[in-house]
Design an enzyme around this catalytic site. Sequence first.
Site, short mmCIF file in Angstrom:
data_model
loop_
_atom_site.label_atom_id
_atom_site.label_comp_id
_atom_site.label_asym_id
_atom_site.label_seq_id
_atom_site.Cartn_x
_atom_site.Cartn_y
_atom_site.Cartn_z
N ASP A 64 0.75 -1.20 -0.19
CA ASP A 64 -0.22 -0.12 0.04
C ASP A 64 0.91 1.33 -0.21
O ASP A 64 2.16 1.11 0.30
CB ASP A 64 -0.84 0.06 1.25
CG ASP A 64 -1.85 -0.96 1.35
OD1 ASP A 64 -2.15 -1.88 0.27
OD2 ASP A 64 -2.79 -0.93 2.08
N HIS A 208 3.59 -2.74 3.12
CA HIS A 208 3.48 -1.17 2.92
C HIS A 208 4.98 -0.85 2.16
O HIS A 208 5.94 -1.46 2.58
CB HIS A 208 3.50 -0.19 4.03
CG HIS A 208 2.00 -0.49 4.48
ND1 HIS A 208 1.79 -1.16 5.51
CD2 HIS A 208 1.02 0.61 4.37
CE1 HIS A 208 0.45 -1.35 5.89
NE2 HIS A 208 -0.17 -0.14 5.12
#
Length: 245
Positions: A64, A208
């Site tokens: 992300d 992430h």
Amino acid sequence: MKRVERAKRGKAVKRVSRRRAAPRSLALGLAVAATAAAGTATVGTGATPAHAAACTGYVALTFDDGPSTTHTPALLNALRQNGLRATMFNQGQYAAAYPAQVRAQVGAGMWVGNHSYTHPHLTQLGQAQIDSEISRTQQAIANAGGGTPNLFRPPYGETNTTVRTVAAKYGLTQVIWDVDSQDWNGASTDAIVRAAARLTNGQIMLMHEWSANTLAAIPRIAQTLASKGLCSGRISPQTGRAVAP
């Protein structure tokens, strides 16, 4: 860039015969040519033929909050070096700011998904605001050369009927996760690798792109998955589960 995921909700609602043998020299030449062709075919995909042959299942690695010029190049390099592919859930504001990095993601064989434009708590917004967050991101990613996404991850994993309805309006399948790496919460490299070890066929892992510990974990994640006969796959828009690329 907003870098901290808060209040991650747990496991959510979030692969010839021949009549006569060719002369040895010809066979060797064919083998060399085939090897070269295979190498050409995998450029830009990060795929590893040996891994593909050993796959007994597929999992989806997701990252992300990209793209960025600071983190995306190193992440893509690590994934490709280790024969992994992943889904990159990009924020629209960063796709608009760094279009070359979106193209680099696609060029490296990754898939690009929608992660809203500014990473708000969508469940606290009205329908028009949710629509703006999602639609602007669709446009930003398409303008950057990432294609039109068909996968959507709501920020923080927070969703409701309105969020799902707006996502569906744009042909998006909502994707949460099965395994949370906790890299957003300062998880160590060892902890991230242990999280990857929990993955089973069809499951999705949250990571992430800005986490240094996640970057360091990638070679070991690749080894861990290979030891279980698992390969990195894409997320099916039909089922929301990991499948063969």
